[in-house]
Every structure is written in C-alpha cells, then in structure tokens.
Design a protein around this motif. Structure first.
Motif, PDB file in Angstrom:
ATOM      1  N   MET A   1      15.602   7.145 -33.389  1.00 38.61           N
ATOM      2  CA  MET A   1      15.511   7.534 -34.792  1.00 38.61           C
ATOM      3  C   MET A   1      16.697   6.976 -35.574  1.00 38.61           C
ATOM      4  SD  MET A   1      12.745   9.399 -35.021  1.00 38.61           S
ATOM      5  CE  MET A   1      12.849  10.494 -36.423  1.00 38.61           C
ATOM      6  N   VAL A   2      16.408   6.421 -36.730  1.00 36.49           N
ATOM      7  CA  VAL A   2      17.466   5.950 -37.621  1.00 36.49           C
ATOM      8  C   VAL A   2      18.117   7.167 -38.283  1.00 36.49           C
ATOM      9  CG1 VAL A   2      18.012   4.569 -39.656  1.00 36.49           C
ATOM     10  CG2 VAL A   2      16.247   3.796 -38.055  1.00 36.49           C
ATOM     11  N   GLN A   3      19.428   7.166 -38.325  1.00 34.00           N
ATOM     12  CA  GLN A   3      20.150   8.293 -38.909  1.00 34.00           C
ATOM     13  C   GLN A   3      20.756   7.869 -40.248  1.00 34.00           C
ATOM     14  OE1 GLN A   3      24.070  10.274 -37.502  1.00 34.00           O
ATOM     15  NE2 GLN A   3      22.432  11.388 -36.467  1.00 34.00           N
ATOM     16  N   LEU A   4      20.400   8.615 -41.304  1.00 30.83           N
ATOM     17  CA  LEU A   4      20.911   8.339 -42.638  1.00 30.83           C
ATOM     18  C   LEU A   4      21.937   9.400 -43.011  1.00 30.83           C
ATOM     19  CD1 LEU A   4      17.572   7.597 -44.568  1.00 30.83           C
ATOM     20  CD2 LEU A   4      18.960   6.018 -43.226  1.00 30.83           C
ATOM     21  N   HIS A   5      23.089   8.943 -43.431  1.00 30.05           N
ATOM     22  CA  HIS A   5      24.101   9.842 -43.987  1.00 30.05           C
ATOM     23  C   HIS A   5      23.975   9.727 -45.502  1.00 30.05           C
ATOM     24  CE1 HIS A   5      28.619  11.152 -44.133  1.00 30.05           C
ATOM     25  NE2 HIS A   5      27.852  11.826 -44.962  1.00 30.05           N
ATOM     26  N   VAL A   6      23.369  10.722 -46.119  1.00 34.11           N
ATOM     27  CA  VAL A   6      23.064  10.663 -47.557  1.00 34.11           C
ATOM     28  C   VAL A   6      24.260  11.154 -48.354  1.00 34.11           C
ATOM     29  CG1 VAL A   6      21.511  11.422 -49.386  1.00 34.11           C
ATOM     30  CG2 VAL A   6      20.623  11.029 -47.074  1.00 34.11           C
ATOM     31  N   LYS A   7      24.621  10.366 -49.363  1.00 32.42           N
ATOM     32  CA  LYS A   7      25.708  10.725 -50.261  1.00 32.42           C
ATOM     33  C   LYS A   7      25.226  10.646 -51.698  1.00 32.42           C
ATOM     34  CE  LYS A   7      29.884   9.489 -47.660  1.00 32.42           C
ATOM     35  NZ  LYS A   7      31.180   8.758 -47.761  1.00 32.42           N
ATOM     36  N   CYS A   8      25.897  11.391 -52.566  1.00 28.82           N
ATOM     37  CA  CYS A   8      25.701  11.256 -54.014  1.00 28.82           C
ATOM     38  C   CYS A   8      27.085  11.022 -54.588  1.00 28.82           C
ATOM     39  CB  CYS A   8      25.062  12.502 -54.606  1.00 28.82           C
ATOM     40  SG  CYS A   8      24.687  12.338 -56.369  1.00 28.82           S
ATOM     41  N   GLY A   9      27.320   9.834 -55.102  1.00 32.19           N
ATOM     42  CA  GLY A   9      28.682   9.464 -55.450  1.00 32.19           C
ATOM     43  C   GLY A   9      29.473   9.277 -54.167  1.00 32.19           C
ATOM     44  N   ASP A  10      30.626   9.936 -54.099  1.00 33.03           N
ATOM     45  CA  ASP A  10      31.453   9.843 -52.892  1.00 33.03           C
ATOM     46  C   ASP A  10      31.365  11.103 -52.042  1.00 33.03           C
ATOM     47  OD1 ASP A  10      32.404   7.300 -53.543  1.00 33.03           O
ATOM     48  OD2 ASP A  10      33.994   8.123 -54.819  1.00 33.03           O
ATOM     49  N   GLU A  11      30.481  12.027 -52.422  1.00 29.39           N
ATOM     50  CA  GLU A  11      30.390  13.302 -51.705  1.00 29.39           C
ATOM     51  C   GLU A  11      29.253  13.275 -50.690  1.00 29.39           C
ATOM     52  OE1 GLU A  11      30.040  16.488 -54.423  1.00 29.39           O
ATOM     53  OE2 GLU A  11      31.961  16.117 -55.404  1.00 29.39           O
ATOM     54  N   SER A  12      29.550  13.705 -49.488  1.00 25.35           N
ATOM     55  CA  SER A  12      28.525  13.803 -48.447  1.00 25.35           C
ATOM     56  C   SER A  12      27.537  14.896 -48.808  1.00 25.35           C
ATOM     57  CB  SER A  12      29.167  14.117 -47.094  1.00 25.35           C
ATOM     58  OG  SER A  12      29.998  13.060 -46.666  1.00 25.35           O
ATOM     59  N   GLN A  13      26.265  14.644 -48.574  1.00 31.63           N
ATOM     60  CA  GLN A  13      25.219  15.617 -48.861  1.00 31.63           C
ATOM     61  C   GLN A  13      24.595  16.155 -47.572  1.00 31.63           C
ATOM     62  OE1 GLN A  13      24.590  16.675 -52.048  1.00 31.63           O
ATOM     63  NE2 GLN A  13      26.321  15.387 -52.624  1.00 31.63           N
ATOM     64  N   PHE A  14      23.963  15.286 -46.803  1.00 33.81           N
ATOM     65  CA  PHE A  14      23.325  15.744 -45.567  1.00 33.81           C
ATOM     66  C   PHE A  14      22.988  14.540 -44.694  1.00 33.81           C
ATOM     67  CE2 PHE A  14      20.198  15.241 -48.919  1.00 33.81           C
ATOM     68  CZ  PHE A  14      19.202  14.463 -48.337  1.00 33.81           C
ATOM     69  N   GLN A 233      21.906   3.415 -63.416  1.00 34.13           N
ATOM     70  CA  GLN A 233      23.336   3.697 -63.280  1.00 34.13           C
ATOM     71  C   GLN A 233      24.091   2.558 -62.609  1.00 34.13           C
ATOM     72  OE1 GLN A 233      23.634   7.473 -61.247  1.00 34.13           O
ATOM     73  NE2 GLN A 233      23.275   8.628 -63.130  1.00 34.13           N
ATOM     74  N   GLY A 234      23.380   1.504 -62.227  1.00 29.21           N
ATOM     75  CA  GLY A 234      24.045   0.390 -61.567  1.00 29.21           C
ATOM     76  C   GLY A 234      24.353   0.688 -60.117  1.00 29.21           C
ATOM     77  N   ALA A 235      24.970  -0.285 -59.473  1.00 34.70           N
ATOM     78  CA  ALA A 235      25.297  -0.127 -58.055  1.00 34.70           C
ATOM     79  C   ALA A 235      26.412   0.889 -57.880  1.00 34.70           C
ATOM     80  CB  ALA A 235      25.716  -1.465 -57.466  1.00 34.70           C
ATOM     81  N   PRO A 236      26.280   1.806 -56.944  1.00 28.12           N
ATOM     82  CA  PRO A 236      27.357   2.770 -56.687  1.00 28.12           C
ATOM     83  C   PRO A 236      28.556   2.088 -56.047  1.00 28.12           C
ATOM     84  CG  PRO A 236      25.636   2.995 -55.035  1.00 28.12           C
ATOM     85  CD  PRO A 236      25.129   2.001 -56.038  1.00 28.12           C
ATOM     86  N   SER A 237      29.680   2.779 -56.051  1.00 22.33           N
ATOM     87  CA  SER A 237      30.893   2.214 -55.464  1.00 22.33           C
ATOM     88  C   SER A 237      30.709   2.014 -53.964  1.00 22.33           C
ATOM     89  CB  SER A 237      32.081   3.141 -55.724  1.00 22.33           C
ATOM     90  OG  SER A 237      31.835   4.421 -55.155  1.00 22.33           O
ATOM     91  N   ARG A 238      31.363   0.974 -53.457  1.00 21.99           N
ATOM     92  CA  ARG A 238      31.277   0.699 -52.017  1.00 21.99           C
ATOM     93  C   ARG A 238      32.035   1.749 -51.220  1.00 21.99           C
ATOM     94  NH1 ARG A 238      30.008  -4.231 -49.747  1.00 21.99           N
ATOM     95  NH2 ARG A 238      29.182  -5.820 -51.161  1.00 21.99           N
ATOM     96  N   GLU A 239      31.651   1.887 -49.980  1.00 21.09           N
ATOM     97  CA  GLU A 239      32.357   2.800 -49.091  1.00 21.09           C
ATOM     98  C   GLU A 239      33.734   2.232 -48.769  1.00 21.09           C
ATOM     99  OE1 GLU A 239      31.490   5.946 -47.537  1.00 21.09           O
ATOM    100  OE2 GLU A 239      30.341   5.764 -49.375  1.00 21.09           O
ATOM    101  N   PRO A 240      34.780   3.057 -48.744  1.00 21.50           N
ATOM    102  CA  PRO A 240      36.114   2.559 -48.391  1.00 21.50           C
ATOM    103  C   PRO A 240      36.153   2.066 -46.948  1.00 21.50           C
ATOM    104  CG  PRO A 240      36.082   4.958 -48.465  1.00 21.50           C
ATOM    105  CD  PRO A 240      34.761   4.496 -49.015  1.00 21.50           C
ATOM    106  N   VAL A 241      37.088   1.150 -46.691  1.00 19.86           N
ATOM    107  CA  VAL A 241      37.205   0.588 -45.335  1.00 19.86           C
ATOM    108  C   VAL A 241      37.553   1.680 -44.337  1.00 19.86           C
ATOM    109  CG1 VAL A 241      38.433  -1.080 -43.904  1.00 19.86           C
ATOM    110  CG2 VAL A 241      37.879  -1.644 -46.276  1.00 19.86           C
ATOM    111  N   ILE A 242      38.413   2.590 -44.761  1.00 17.28           N
ATOM    112  CA  ILE A 242      38.757   3.733 -43.907  1.00 17.28           C
ATOM    113  C   ILE A 242      38.464   5.008 -44.684  1.00 17.28           C
ATOM    114  CG2 ILE A 242      40.521   2.517 -42.580  1.00 17.28           C
ATOM    115  CD1 ILE A 242      42.629   3.801 -44.363  1.00 17.28           C
TER     116      ILE A 242
END
Length: 298
Positions: A1-14, A233-242
């Motif tokens: 199963m593919v696992q999705l880490h869903v975020k809205c902005g920079d906040e983790s959702q589920f 809203q355009g492309a969301p910000s990229r995930e930080p390297v760390i």
C-alpha cells in the motif's frame, strides 16, 4: 500500500493508505472528505466543551444581550425548558452571552469532556501538535470509518446528557445534521470543497485526469508527502531538506560540542608543570644527593 502523509500548508494532518492504481479523482475526493470531516469533529469538540460549561445555545435574537435587555425586549427562550440536561442543571453564566448558562451537573459534564478527549485522541488536530503528531510518527493511518466513529461517539454522548435533544439553532445539532452555516467565519475558510481541492507532491500538481502511478510509479511500498489546498493558490512551499525535529537535534548536538570544546580549553592550563611532582628530573637529583639545595643564605 502506498502511504500518503497529508499536509495542509506546513502542518501535518493525517496518514492515508491507498494503492498505486487509484485514480487521482477518487484519491482527491477521499483525502478531501477525511480532511473536512476531521475539521467537523474539531468544531463539534470545541462547541461540546462550551456545552459542558454553559448549557445549550440561546436563540439568535437573544445572543449577546444582557439580562436587562432581554427583559426590556420581553424575549423568552422557548427551548430552555425543553432541552434540559439529564440529572438536572447547574447555573453557570456564559459571559459571552451565547449559551443559556444551565450547564449539566458534574457527572454529565464528565461524560461530555471524556468523549471529547477520546475523539480528539483518535483523529483530532488540536492535540495534533501533541497527540496526533505522535500518531503520524507511529504510522497510524486514518480513514473515513475512524472519523465516522468519532462523530458517532460525540453524538451518543450528547444524547446521553441531553435525551430530549438540542435546540435546532444549536451549532452542535446543526453540525450533526450537516446544516452548519460557516459563512463569514474562520472555520469556513479552512473547509475545502471537493470540486476546488488540489493535491500536490514534489512541487507538481497531481492532476485528476491521471492515476497515482503516473506520478509515483508502481511500487506499492512508496511513501510520499502530499499537500492539499484550494485551486488558484499556486504551488505550495517545498518540504525542507531537514525537518524541524532534525534541526533541533543538530543544534543540540553542536551546542554540546561547543560546551565540550570550552571545557577542553579551560583544562589546557600547563601551570601544573611547575609543581614538584611534575619535575621529570626529581628522581635523578635525589640519587645524586643534590635534592633540596638552596643557593641563598640560610
């Protein structure tokens, strides 16, 4: 199963599990429903905490008025005698003027508060920063059944405490009946309509006309971070390297290193070399009988 880490902005959702073969249309709808349903649970939990403290909602024409104003206008809450908590009520005035102040007794209040805590612990995001963030780290995935179960628990607790039901204008009842009006509120801005929802991954929009496998391949063990947002809203910000946690650990590590270097510099004092016990020629002079010779007068 593919696992999705869903975020809205920079906040983790589920976390959500799915398959590579799912269409992006179905996946977007599934993610959006869970996201919005979790928001509904949070809104109900917030109102139930107020229900436990100050009783049911006042009619709209009485909200925000003082007792004198209500008396002058000859207004009456027709639902006050109909919607009484089980076991009697305890008066606790609502300073904001939204609720009638006839709160449940301590036993019934505990039923409401305990159920709210359980619902939050299951899917909520308020304790998201504390509790649910741990669920993300523990790889506990969320689905609509879990959200519906939380809603059923909340509904059952309200029925236990208020067996005669809540007034039709009470936001808790309106939420349960899907009649809530969120226009002009901050909560309304958080809700994302299914038709307006977009999913993004790696700065790319996951278009609804494709399948998930078109973006991530066919490896069912894939784990990705997707971000949900409204169209336009355009492309969301990229995930930080760390991550923030990794950054904190790195800063802590370098701070400890600096403290260790400071201690080493402090211990680099060589004044002890002038001590008698540190004299490397002391044994030689002792054998030659020239120990403790003083050249000055006695």
């Amino acid at each position: 199963m593919v696992q999705l880490h869903v975020k809205c902005g920079d906040e983790s959702q589920f976390l959500l599990e799915t398959t590579c073969g799912i269409s992006m249309e179905d996946l977007t709808q599934q993610v959006t429903r869970i996201y919005n349903s979790r928001l509904k649970v949070q809104r109900i939990c917030s109102e139930m905490e107020e229900l436990a403290e100050h009783g049911v909602f006042l009619p709209p024409n009485m909200q925000g008025l003082t007792d004198e104003q209500i008396e002058d206008l000859k207004l009456k809450d027709e639902w006050a005698d109909k919607c009484l908590p089980s076991g009697g009520s305890v008066f606790k005035k609502d300073e904001i003027g939204r609720r009638n102040g006839h709160a449940p007794n301590e036993k019934m209040k505990e039923v409401l508060k305990k159920t709210v805590e359980e619902a939050k612990a299951q899917i909520s995001k308020v304790l998201f920063y504390l509790k649910y963030q741990k669920q993300v780290q523990a790889n506990i995935c969320v689905n609509m059944e879990m959200v519906k179960d939380a809603l059923d628990q909340l509904r059952g607790a309200v029925m236990i405490v208020y067996p005669m039901g809540l007034p039709p204008h009470d936001p808790i009842r309106m939420e349960f009946e899907d009649k809530e009006d969120l226009s002009g509120t901050h909560a309304g801005l958080e809700v994302i309509e299914e038709s307006e929802a977009q999913l993004w991954w790696a700065a790319k929009e996951l278009k609804r006309t494709n399948k998930l496998s078109d973006f991530v391949g066919k490896n069912e063990k894939t784990k990705i971070i997707v971000k949900i947002q409204k169209k336009g809203q355009g492309a969301p910000s990229r995930e930080p390297v760390i991550s923030n946690e990794e950054q904190k650990q790195m800063m802590l590590y370098y701070h400890r290193k600096q403290e260790e270097l400071k201690k080493l510099e402090e211990n680099d004092d060589d004044s002890y070399l002038n001590s008698e016990w540190a004299d490397s020629h002391a044994l030689k002079r002792q054998f030659h009988g020239v120990k403790d010779i003083k050249w000055g007068p006695r």
